[in-house]
Design an enzyme around this catalytic site. Sequence first.
Site, PDB file in Angstrom:
ATOM      1  N   SER A 139       0.851  -1.182   0.000  1.00 23.59           N
ATOM      2  CA  SER A 139       0.000   0.000   0.000  1.00 23.59           C
ATOM      3  C   SER A 139       0.888   1.234   0.000  1.00 23.59           C
ATOM      4  O   SER A 139       2.052   1.174   0.426  1.00 23.59           O
ATOM      5  CB  SER A 139      -0.884   0.007   1.250  1.00 23.59           C
ATOM      6  OG  SER A 139      -1.542   1.244   1.425  1.00 23.59           O
ATOM      7  N   TYR A 152      -1.775  -0.265  10.812  1.00 30.34           N
ATOM      8  CA  TYR A 152      -1.782  -0.487   9.372  1.00 30.34           C
ATOM      9  C   TYR A 152      -0.464  -0.052   8.746  1.00 30.34           C
ATOM     10  O   TYR A 152       0.118  -0.759   7.917  1.00 30.34           O
ATOM     11  CB  TYR A 152      -2.952   0.256   8.741  1.00 30.34           C
ATOM     12  CG  TYR A 152      -3.206  -0.137   7.304  1.00 30.34           C
ATOM     13  CD1 TYR A 152      -3.688  -1.404   6.997  1.00 30.34           C
ATOM     14  CD2 TYR A 152      -2.969   0.749   6.260  1.00 30.34           C
ATOM     15  CE1 TYR A 152      -3.926  -1.777   5.673  1.00 30.34           C
ATOM     16  CE2 TYR A 152      -3.207   0.383   4.937  1.00 30.34           C
ATOM     17  CZ  TYR A 152      -3.676  -0.881   4.658  1.00 30.34           C
ATOM     18  OH  TYR A 152      -3.900  -1.257   3.359  1.00 30.34           O
TER      19      TYR A 152
END
Length: 236
Positions: A139, A152
């Site tokens: 990501s 995250y």
Amino acid sequence: MSTKNKTALVTGGSKGIGYGVAETLLKMGYKVAVTSRSQSAADKAAEKLAGHGEVIGLEADVRDYDSQKKAVDQLIAKWGQLDVLIANAGIGNFGSVEDLTVAEWNDTIDTNLTGTFFSIKACVEALKKSEGYIITISSLAGTNFFAGGAAYNASKFGVTGFTQAVMLDLRDKGVKVSTIMPGSVATHFNDNEPSEADAWKIQSEDIGELVGDLLKMNPRTLPSKIEVRPSRPPKK
């Protein structure tokens, strides 16, 4: 490049990015296994994808190495070899470090980071035999930190760094390794329900197209880390 009899394993392939990648691979001629923690979800995805090629659904939890290895063994028992791993399965737990629970932290790291390790570890011997390809889905959060992203960010920074180290470990064994780092994608991630409001975002089929481009690239060239983002995000 012939894809006849080539196979791929897509973790977390029952929806979202994994589903879009699986669809692309099937259209390219790959035989594809999609995994989910739920056998029924994996079967439902495989049924929907069946019109594009030969596909099976497998129950596997990337947080459990034995579960992941079983899925790899099932694929090889059916098709004889493994050529491509798409390590896609992931979750998101967000919140300030003050509010983030130990369970949320562990679930995020165990799924996104340790799950990527387990997925690759379970496949590596088969991929060395086929001189195959590993693609992890990281990501932009794996290089850009943000408030509320402690778990995250940690998981995706880890996936990005881990994948690059694996690339160096395996390239002299004939295994290519890349990581794709998307920005905003229109998926069910973090309980989102995709709608017209997500039309500006990257679509799952766009990531599928990118995976296809990587697999078709001349093997002398290795794009090891690819960042992709929406072309025209809404103005804030």
